[in-house]
Write a protein that holds these residues in place. Structure first.
Motif, PDB file in Angstrom:
ATOM      1  N   ARG A 278     -26.784  10.448  28.241  1.00 39.35           N
ATOM      2  CA  ARG A 278     -25.987   9.925  29.353  1.00 39.35           C
ATOM      3  C   ARG A 278     -26.037  10.864  30.551  1.00 39.35           C
ATOM      4  O   ARG A 278     -26.098  10.412  31.701  1.00 39.35           O
ATOM      5  CB  ARG A 278     -24.541   9.696  28.905  1.00 39.35           C
ATOM      6  CG  ARG A 278     -24.389   8.560  27.887  1.00 39.35           C
ATOM      7  CD  ARG A 278     -22.935   8.218  27.638  1.00 39.35           C
ATOM      8  NE  ARG A 278     -22.768   7.195  26.618  1.00 39.35           N
ATOM      9  CZ  ARG A 278     -22.926   5.897  26.805  1.00 39.35           C
ATOM     10  NH1 ARG A 278     -23.266   5.455  28.011  1.00 39.35           N
ATOM     11  NH2 ARG A 278     -22.753   5.036  25.819  1.00 39.35           N
ATOM     12  N   LEU A 279     -26.006  12.170  30.302  1.00 40.43           N
ATOM     13  CA  LEU A 279     -26.130  13.131  31.400  1.00 40.43           C
ATOM     14  C   LEU A 279     -27.485  13.010  32.076  1.00 40.43           C
ATOM     15  O   LEU A 279     -27.578  12.982  33.310  1.00 40.43           O
ATOM     16  CB  LEU A 279     -25.931  14.548  30.867  1.00 40.43           C
ATOM     17  CG  LEU A 279     -26.280  15.692  31.823  1.00 40.43           C
ATOM     18  CD1 LEU A 279     -25.398  15.644  33.063  1.00 40.43           C
ATOM     19  CD2 LEU A 279     -26.171  17.041  31.125  1.00 40.43           C
ATOM     20  N   LEU A 280     -28.541  12.939  31.294  1.00 47.16           N
ATOM     21  CA  LEU A 280     -29.887  12.896  31.848  1.00 47.16           C
ATOM     22  C   LEU A 280     -30.207  11.548  32.500  1.00 47.16           C
ATOM     23  O   LEU A 280     -31.181  11.435  33.233  1.00 47.16           O
ATOM     24  CB  LEU A 280     -30.911  13.212  30.755  1.00 47.16           C
ATOM     25  CG  LEU A 280     -30.831  14.640  30.194  1.00 47.16           C
ATOM     26  CD1 LEU A 280     -31.739  14.815  28.983  1.00 47.16           C
ATOM     27  CD2 LEU A 280     -31.197  15.651  31.275  1.00 47.16           C
ATOM     28  N   ARG A 281     -29.388  10.523  32.237  1.00 45.76           N
ATOM     29  CA  ARG A 281     -29.540   9.221  32.912  1.00 45.76           C
ATOM     30  C   ARG A 281     -28.359   8.963  33.854  1.00 45.76           C
ATOM     31  O   ARG A 281     -27.988   7.811  34.094  1.00 45.76           O
ATOM     32  CB  ARG A 281     -29.620   8.101  31.877  1.00 45.76           C
ATOM     33  CG  ARG A 281     -30.812   8.170  30.948  1.00 45.76           C
ATOM     34  CD  ARG A 281     -30.831   6.928  30.085  1.00 45.76           C
ATOM     35  NE  ARG A 281     -31.802   6.989  29.018  1.00 45.76           N
ATOM     36  CZ  ARG A 281     -31.978   6.038  28.098  1.00 45.76           C
ATOM     37  NH1 ARG A 281     -31.209   4.960  28.129  1.00 45.76           N
ATOM     38  NH2 ARG A 281     -32.877   6.166  27.140  1.00 45.76           N
ATOM     39  N   ALA A 282     -27.785  10.015  34.371  1.00 48.67           N
ATOM     40  CA  ALA A 282     -26.544   9.911  35.145  1.00 48.67           C
ATOM     41  C   ALA A 282     -26.684   9.151  36.451  1.00 48.67           C
ATOM     42  O   ALA A 282     -25.683   8.766  37.052  1.00 48.67           O
ATOM     43  CB  ALA A 282     -26.007  11.315  35.430  1.00 48.67           C
ATOM     44  N   SER A 283     -27.895   8.913  36.911  1.00 51.71           N
ATOM     45  CA  SER A 283     -28.071   8.275  38.216  1.00 51.71           C
ATOM     46  C   SER A 283     -27.909   6.764  38.171  1.00 51.71           C
ATOM     47  O   SER A 283     -28.007   6.099  39.202  1.00 51.71           O
ATOM     48  CB  SER A 283     -29.441   8.633  38.797  1.00 51.71           C
ATOM     49  OG  SER A 283     -29.517  10.020  39.030  1.00 51.71           O
TER      50      SER A 283
ATOM     51  N   GLN B 110     -36.140  14.967  25.083  1.00 51.10           N
ATOM     52  CA  GLN B 110     -37.420  14.842  25.769  1.00 51.10           C
ATOM     53  C   GLN B 110     -37.880  13.396  25.903  1.00 51.10           C
ATOM     54  O   GLN B 110     -38.507  13.036  26.900  1.00 51.10           O
ATOM     55  CB  GLN B 110     -38.466  15.682  25.038  1.00 51.10           C
ATOM     56  CG  GLN B 110     -38.175  17.182  25.096  1.00 51.10           C
ATOM     57  CD  GLN B 110     -39.125  18.011  24.261  1.00 51.10           C
ATOM     58  OE1 GLN B 110     -39.592  17.570  23.206  1.00 51.10           O
ATOM     59  NE2 GLN B 110     -39.413  19.225  24.710  1.00 51.10           N
ATOM     60  N   THR B 111     -37.553  12.561  24.910  1.00 51.47           N
ATOM     61  CA  THR B 111     -38.008  11.167  24.954  1.00 51.47           C
ATOM     62  C   THR B 111     -37.041  10.274  25.730  1.00 51.47           C
ATOM     63  O   THR B 111     -37.428   9.618  26.695  1.00 51.47           O
ATOM     64  CB  THR B 111     -38.209  10.614  23.530  1.00 51.47           C
ATOM     65  OG1 THR B 111     -36.986  10.771  22.784  1.00 51.47           O
ATOM     66  CG2 THR B 111     -39.329  11.337  22.825  1.00 51.47           C
ATOM     67  N   GLU B 112     -35.781  10.258  25.323  1.00 52.59           N
ATOM     68  CA  GLU B 112     -34.815   9.359  25.955  1.00 52.59           C
ATOM     69  C   GLU B 112     -34.239   9.931  27.252  1.00 52.59           C
ATOM     70  O   GLU B 112     -33.742   9.181  28.082  1.00 52.59           O
ATOM     71  CB  GLU B 112     -33.671   9.035  24.985  1.00 52.59           C
ATOM     72  CG  GLU B 112     -34.110   8.421  23.668  1.00 52.59           C
ATOM     73  CD  GLU B 112     -34.882   7.118  23.852  1.00 52.59           C
ATOM     74  OE1 GLU B 112     -34.797   6.520  24.942  1.00 52.59           O
ATOM     75  OE2 GLU B 112     -35.573   6.704  22.911  1.00 52.59           O
ATOM     76  N   GLY B 113     -34.307  11.267  27.420  1.00 52.16           N
ATOM     77  CA  GLY B 113     -33.820  11.874  28.656  1.00 52.16           C
ATOM     78  C   GLY B 113     -34.917  12.153  29.655  1.00 52.16           C
ATOM     79  O   GLY B 113     -34.638  12.584  30.778  1.00 52.16           O
ATOM     80  N   ASN B 114     -36.178  11.945  29.238  1.00 52.71           N
ATOM     81  CA  ASN B 114     -37.341  12.115  30.108  1.00 52.71           C
ATOM     82  C   ASN B 114     -37.450  13.549  30.646  1.00 52.71           C
ATOM     83  O   ASN B 114     -37.792  13.775  31.802  1.00 52.71           O
ATOM     84  CB  ASN B 114     -37.291  11.131  31.270  1.00 52.71           C
ATOM     85  CG  ASN B 114     -38.651  10.931  31.925  1.00 52.71           C
ATOM     86  OD1 ASN B 114     -39.686  11.094  31.277  1.00 52.71           O
ATOM     87  ND2 ASN B 114     -38.658  10.582  33.199  1.00 52.71           N
ATOM     88  N   VAL B 115     -37.176  14.520  29.765  1.00 52.15           N
ATOM     89  CA  VAL B 115     -37.359  15.932  30.113  1.00 52.15           C
ATOM     90  C   VAL B 115     -38.713  16.373  29.581  1.00 52.15           C
ATOM     91  O   VAL B 115     -38.970  16.292  28.378  1.00 52.15           O
ATOM     92  CB  VAL B 115     -36.240  16.804  29.514  1.00 52.15           C
ATOM     93  CG1 VAL B 115     -36.522  18.281  29.753  1.00 52.15           C
ATOM     94  CG2 VAL B 115     -34.897  16.418  30.118  1.00 52.15           C
ATOM     95  N   THR B 116     -39.574  16.840  30.461  1.00 53.46           N
ATOM     96  CA  THR B 116     -40.945  17.177  30.068  1.00 53.46           C
ATOM     97  C   THR B 116     -41.137  18.665  29.796  1.00 53.46           C
ATOM     98  O   THR B 116     -42.170  19.070  29.271  1.00 53.46           O
ATOM     99  CB  THR B 116     -41.923  16.735  31.158  1.00 53.46           C
ATOM    100  OG1 THR B 116     -41.564  17.364  32.395  1.00 53.46           O
ATOM    101  CG2 THR B 116     -41.874  15.222  31.344  1.00 53.46           C
TER     102      THR B 116
END
Length: 547
Positions: A267-272, A321-327
């Protein structure tokens, strides 16, 4: 002959015997408000136990059936989550250390409860010689079966979705205030409320200004902390810790929206984008615009990923890395000595060591600006400090929380002394549930209860030549991750490093409000007109029991 028949009959009708203790104990827990009581089911069990049986074999069979039935009925009368949720977590439970499992089992039964049960047993043993206890118990259950005179609560007026007033209109011009509050609290109206909530959230998003690419560079660090809420800070007596006086912006009513780490970080990584339904978190974001770090990468920020654990349990690292799209790759941990041992036996490193090491590396790098995610599980239930107190309960939690807050405070001082431009955001994943309640024992987070999702979230602007004008800005409206994304966008747009000063109040002038809706798999908790409601099947609601 007649006397013999009477004697034989009297041996058959022996009452409930020691089963009376089971029902009397339930009565006591019910009057304490610890459990509910379902009269019909309990009467059926009692009648089953009163059936006269001539055969010892049948009596044994009945006993074998009655014991698990009574255990199931006790759980059914309690406010605890459904048993299927426990079985659903069995795979994870198998990875816990035996001493932690033993401690969890002990939390279900307190010393006071054992002493109370002992008193009931002695009382039954003494009174049973003078009174027909079974008759009194059956009479009590029949009394409980009478229709209740209580009237279910009904919402009479329509205000905001909380007791507080939103300070701004939500992002995307979507109204989430008075018009969206149901007129009643029946199942249909609350189900409609939740459905409409997610429909509105699907339309909301935060857009970042492309001109921020040309602005003065600075770093952004997100401190993602497992297992700390305002409720936990209060029970630990650390609400006056100096760390909380360091922030330029503080959220008073932030909703973490979940009580588990993986979903919280997603949820944090998709906060936008607006708040997603729990089931959507594992199916990819609706659009690339939702990914907070991706938006920052488009503005020239490079990613860093830092943890004080290996991220193996429950595939946490892979999930980020997968659901938050952190590379970014996880920063190596070879230079650290274990400070704690986690609930599954894995090493945990001291927060100050990991953060200071990352900061030293950052200052040696040539990147203009970095966005970093730091995740710590130092406060997770079941952790033990190595070479220290081996307990994993409240005493250990208080010590570990103090150590973490001290480490973060010292880290803040290091950042300030360095003079580098960096914005730090404190955003805990969820609380630890150290107080527990009638639905969950201490440390249990199966249901995202109000006390667990109310977390301390704040932002601090660091810089050598930066001046703050005005006091700490308090966000009093019910808020969640969308407001956090908007706050970051505001910092980028206003860029205090260009002017050399900033007013915290201006940073929160347009933050979106979000009504309180929190979810885990199989459970949803909402707040409507100051009251909290919970569903464990997605359709039937009840008021969340008070502590």
């Amino acid at each position: 002959m007649t006397i013999t028949r009477f004697s034989h009959s009297s041996q058959q009708v022996q009452g409930l015997g020691w089963w009376n203790v089971y029902f009397i104990a339930k009565f006591a827990l019910y009057f304490q408000g610890t459990i509910d009581f379902h009269p019909l089911e309990n009467v059926v069990l009692a009648l089953f136990l009163l059936l006269p049986l001539r055969s010892r074999l049948l009596a044994t069979v009945r006993f074998v059936i009655a014991v698990p039935a009574a255990a199931w009925l006790l759980h059914y009368d309690s406010f605890l989550p459904p048993l299927e949720r426990l079985w659903g977590q069995m795979n994870q439970l198998m990875h816990f250390e035996w001493r932690y499992l033993f401690e969890l089992a002990g939390r279900f039964v307190s010393v006071q409860a054992i002493l109370g049960l002992f008193a009931v047993c002695i009382g039954y043993y003494l009174l049973n010689r003078f009174l027909r206890i079974s008759v009194l118990v059956m009479a009590a259950m029949l009394f409980f079966s009478l229709p209740s005179s209580q009237i279910p609560p009904v919402i009479a007026d329509q205000g905001t979705a909380d007791n507080t007033t939103p300070i701004t209109q939500p992002a995307g011009n979507v109204n989430t205030t008075a018009a969206n509050v149901p007129a009643g609290t029946d199942d249909a109206s609350l189900n409609q409320y939740v459905s409409e909530f997610f429909s509105r959230e699907a339309k909301r998003q935060v857009l970042f200004d492309d001109s921020a690419v040309q602005a003065a560079p600075f770093d952004i660090l997100f401190l993602s902390i497992c297992s700390v809420a305002w409720d936990d800070i209060d029970i630990a007596g650390l609400e006056d810790h100096p760390l909380f006086k360091e922030f330029d912006v503080l959220f008073d009513q932030f909703n973490a929206a979940t009580s588990y780490s993986g979903p919280a970080v997603i949820r944090l990584l998709r906060a936008s984008c607006g708040q997603e339904n729990h089931s959507q978190l594992f199916a990819g974001a609706p659009s690339e615009q939702c990914y907070l770090f991706e938006n920052l990468k488009q503005l020239g920020f490079e990613e860093n990923l830092v943890m004080n654990h290996d991220g193996v349990f429950d595939n946490f690292l892979e999930l980020i890395q997968t659901e938050g799209n952190v590379t970014a790759d996880l920063m190596p941990q070879t230079d650290f000595s274990p400070y704690q041992k986690s609930f599954d036996g894995a090493p945990i490193y001291r927060d100050k060591d990991v953060l200071n090491h990352w900061w030293q590396q950052r200052q040696q790098e040539g990147s203009d600006k970095i966005v970093a995610l730091y995740n710590t599980i130092s406060l997770h239930d079941g952790n033990r400090i190595i070479h220290g107190n081996q307990s994993t309960g409240l005493v250990s939690y208080k010590l570990r929380l103090k150590n973490l807050l001290d480490d973060l405070y010292a880290f803040f001082q290091s950042l300030e002394q360095s003079g580098r431009n960096i914005v730090v955001v404190l955003v805990p994943e969820h609380g630890a549930g150290m107080k527990g309640d009638r639905m969950q024992i201490t440390g249990m987070r199966e249901i995202p209860s109000p006390s667990i999702v109310h977390t301390p979230v704040g932002l601090r602007v660091f810089g050598k030549n930066i001046v703050r004008t005005g006091e700490t800005a308090r966000v009093t409206a019910p808020s969640s991750y969308l407001a956090l994304s908007q706050l970051i966008a505001n910092v980028l747009e206003q860029n205090p490093y260009l002017s050399g000063s900033f007013d915290p109040a201006s940073l929160i002038s347009n933050l979106p409000a979000t009504p309180v809706v929190a979810q885990n798999e199989g459970s949803t908790v909402i707040r409507v007109q100051g009251k909290n409601y919970v569903t464990l099947d997605g359709s039937n609601w009840s008021e969340y029991p008070a502590k």
